[in-house]
Motif scaffolding. Structure first.
Motif, PDB file in Angstrom:
ATOM      1  N   LEU A  12       0.818  -1.212   0.000  1.00  0.00           N
ATOM      2  CA  LEU A  12       0.000   0.000   0.000  1.00  0.00           C
ATOM      3  C   LEU A  12       0.857   1.271   0.000  1.00  0.00           C
ATOM      4  O   LEU A  12       0.407   2.323  -0.451  1.00  0.00           O
ATOM      5  CB  LEU A  12      -0.926  -0.031   1.233  1.00  0.00           C
ATOM      6  CG  LEU A  12      -1.946   1.093   1.368  1.00  0.00           C
ATOM      7  CD1 LEU A  12      -2.907   1.121   0.184  1.00  0.00           C
ATOM      8  CD2 LEU A  12      -2.727   0.953   2.672  1.00  0.00           C
ATOM      9  N   GLN A  13       2.086   1.147   0.509  1.00  0.00           N
ATOM     10  CA  GLN A  13       2.945   2.351   0.569  1.00  0.00           C
ATOM     11  C   GLN A  13       3.523   2.705  -0.791  1.00  0.00           C
ATOM     12  O   GLN A  13       4.113   3.762  -0.945  1.00  0.00           O
ATOM     13  CB  GLN A  13       4.095   2.135   1.559  1.00  0.00           C
ATOM     14  CG  GLN A  13       5.338   1.449   0.991  1.00  0.00           C
ATOM     15  CD  GLN A  13       5.145  -0.048   0.705  1.00  0.00           C
ATOM     16  OE1 GLN A  13       4.127  -0.618   1.087  1.00  0.00           O
ATOM     17  NE2 GLN A  13       6.104  -0.662   0.031  1.00  0.00           N
ATOM     18  N   ASP A  14       3.382   1.835  -1.784  1.00  0.00           N
ATOM     19  CA  ASP A  14       3.981   2.083  -3.107  1.00  0.00           C
ATOM     20  C   ASP A  14       3.531   3.449  -3.629  1.00  0.00           C
ATOM     21  O   ASP A  14       2.339   3.762  -3.607  1.00  0.00           O
ATOM     22  CB  ASP A  14       3.538   0.970  -4.070  1.00  0.00           C
ATOM     23  CG  ASP A  14       4.303   1.017  -5.383  1.00  0.00           C
ATOM     24  OD1 ASP A  14       5.059   0.077  -5.663  1.00  0.00           O
ATOM     25  OD2 ASP A  14       4.128   2.012  -6.139  1.00  0.00           O
ATOM     26  N   VAL A  38       1.244  -4.805   5.080  1.00  0.00           N
ATOM     27  CA  VAL A  38       1.827  -3.863   4.116  1.00  0.00           C
ATOM     28  C   VAL A  38       3.345  -3.954   4.205  1.00  0.00           C
ATOM     29  O   VAL A  38       3.934  -3.709   5.256  1.00  0.00           O
ATOM     30  CB  VAL A  38       1.332  -2.429   4.397  1.00  0.00           C
ATOM     31  CG1 VAL A  38       2.043  -1.433   3.485  1.00  0.00           C
ATOM     32  CG2 VAL A  38      -0.181  -2.352   4.206  1.00  0.00           C
ATOM     33  N   ASN A  39       3.945  -4.349   3.093  1.00  0.00           N
ATOM     34  CA  ASN A  39       5.376  -4.668   3.067  1.00  0.00           C
ATOM     35  C   ASN A  39       6.246  -3.546   2.522  1.00  0.00           C
ATOM     36  O   ASN A  39       6.112  -3.162   1.356  1.00  0.00           O
ATOM     37  CB  ASN A  39       5.614  -5.891   2.175  1.00  0.00           C
ATOM     38  CG  ASN A  39       5.110  -7.153   2.798  1.00  0.00           C
ATOM     39  OD1 ASN A  39       5.892  -7.932   3.353  1.00  0.00           O
ATOM     40  ND2 ASN A  39       3.803  -7.359   2.742  1.00  0.00           N
ATOM     41  N   LEU A  52       1.621   4.707   7.532  1.00  0.00           N
ATOM     42  CA  LEU A  52       0.339   4.059   7.211  1.00  0.00           C
ATOM     43  C   LEU A  52      -0.165   3.233   8.391  1.00  0.00           C
ATOM     44  O   LEU A  52      -1.352   3.229   8.707  1.00  0.00           O
ATOM     45  CB  LEU A  52       0.490   3.142   5.986  1.00  0.00           C
ATOM     46  CG  LEU A  52       0.469   3.834   4.628  1.00  0.00           C
ATOM     47  CD1 LEU A  52       0.873   2.855   3.533  1.00  0.00           C
ATOM     48  CD2 LEU A  52      -0.928   4.396   4.337  1.00  0.00           C
ATOM     49  N   ALA A  53       0.767   2.533   9.046  1.00  0.00           N
ATOM     50  CA  ALA A  53       0.375   1.701  10.192  1.00  0.00           C
ATOM     51  C   ALA A  53      -0.201   2.566  11.305  1.00  0.00           C
ATOM     52  O   ALA A  53      -1.153   2.172  11.977  1.00  0.00           O
ATOM     53  CB  ALA A  53       1.571   0.911  10.699  1.00  0.00           C
ATOM     54  N   PRO A 207       0.485  -2.845  -5.575  1.00  0.00           N
ATOM     55  CA  PRO A 207      -0.126  -2.581  -6.880  1.00  0.00           C
ATOM     56  C   PRO A 207       0.346  -3.491  -8.004  1.00  0.00           C
ATOM     57  O   PRO A 207       0.003  -3.258  -9.154  1.00  0.00           O
ATOM     58  CB  PRO A 207       0.313  -1.137  -7.164  1.00  0.00           C
ATOM     59  CG  PRO A 207       1.671  -1.042  -6.528  1.00  0.00           C
ATOM     60  CD  PRO A 207       1.595  -1.906  -5.281  1.00  0.00           C
ATOM     61  N   ASP A 208       1.141  -4.540  -7.676  1.00  0.00           N
ATOM     62  CA  ASP A 208       1.650  -5.428  -8.729  1.00  0.00           C
ATOM     63  C   ASP A 208       0.778  -6.667  -8.865  1.00  0.00           C
ATOM     64  O   ASP A 208      -0.244  -6.788  -8.206  1.00  0.00           O
ATOM     65  CB  ASP A 208       3.098  -5.812  -8.414  1.00  0.00           C
ATOM     66  CG  ASP A 208       4.010  -4.592  -8.453  1.00  0.00           C
ATOM     67  OD1 ASP A 208       3.866  -3.783  -9.377  1.00  0.00           O
ATOM     68  OD2 ASP A 208       4.838  -4.452  -7.539  1.00  0.00           O
TER      69      ASP A 208
END
Ligand SMILES: [Zn+2]
Length: 271
Positions: A12-14, A38-39, A52-53, A207-208
């Motif tokens: 999500l951070q992308d 979220v990685n 985000l966390a 998003p991949d």
């Protein structure tokens, strides 16, 4: 759609998703996504994952050095990783081995991976692993090195069917991405039929790893380039696809995935 869905792996951070964060969060909430791991994949990512966390209760943060980015790491990367892990309950990942990328240095990849695996074992944190064309070596390392007692995630598992049992024995969970719904991914789909029911998880890798066009329920395109992106709210479609693949009622599958997710990542959300 079941009321509580769990995304075992996304990004999500992308920055490609950043312009759409507000709309994305509202869509994932409406879809019933209860949690998503979220990685962060490199040092630049980690502060964004942490933010985000702190802002979204659905986000379980995960910090790690992905094999694609190991060449970019600073002299301070290990201390920076530890600082992020100390800041908030979190997993380690995305880490791993990738023999497919160009100009890679397998020894450097292994050093960085093993250091992070040992840290995960020491802190008993779930670790999210990416592996491409290095399955034999990964199994050797997992056998030889300390592993987190809580288990580890093989995200988008694309290894051989015969390796599922020995990997599960070591504590592996296997997550299925919507990308494997593409017609040509027959082998990967077949492999997932052999994953033990108590080790199955579902992911978007957003998003991949785009889903087939006809399945994607939440179309999204990158600002500027217009290139299609995988929307994290497509998670529900992946659940439906997996229920079909395993000929299992969707509700029952969703309950089992919830149990599996909670076993592996739940302690982080509860802390
Ligand atoms: Zn990923």
């Amino acid at each position: 759609m079941p009321s509580r869905l769990y995304d075992a792996h996304n990004h999500l951070q992308d920055e490609r998703l950043t312009p759409y964060h507000e709309a994305i969060l509202s869509d994932v909430r409406r879809q019933g996504v209860a949690r998503m791991v979220v990685n962060g994949s490199c040092e630049d990512d980690w502060p964004n994952v942490l933010a985000l966390a702190r802002a979204c209760p659905e986000v379980i943060p995960s910090f790690g050095y992905h094999p694609w980015y190991v060449k970019e790491r600073s002299g301070d990367w290990q201390a920076a990783l530890v600082r992020h892990l100390d800041a908030v309950p979190s997993a380690i990942g995305e880490v791993g081995l990738d023999r497919l990328i160009k100009d890679h240095d397998p020894e450097e990849q292994e050093r960085v991976f093993v250091w992070q695996l040992r840290l995960a074992a020491e802190r008993d944190l779930p670790v999210g692993i990416h592996c491409l064309q290095a399955w034999g070596r990964l199994l050797e390392i997992l056998r030889a090195e300390p592993r987190p007692r809580c288990g580890f995630l093989l995200h988008s598992y694309g290894g051989p069917t015969e390796m599922i049992a020995p990997l599960a024995e070591l504590g592996a969970y296997f997550s299925f991405p919507g990308y494997f719904a593409h017609e040509r991914k027959t082998r990967q789909r077949e492999t997932f039929r052999s994953v033990p029911p108590d080790r199955l998880l579902i992911e978007t890798d957003a998003p991949d790893q785009l889903l087939p066009n006809e399945l994607a329920r939440f179309p999204l395109a990158a600002a500027g380039s217009g290139k299609p992106l995988n929307h994290p709210a497509n998670l529900g479609v992946v659940y439906e696809f997996m229920a079909g693949l395993r000929s299992e009622p969707l509700e029952r599958l969703a309950r089992r995935v919830e149990e599996n997710f909670q076993r592996l990542f739940g302690p982080l959300a509860a802390r």
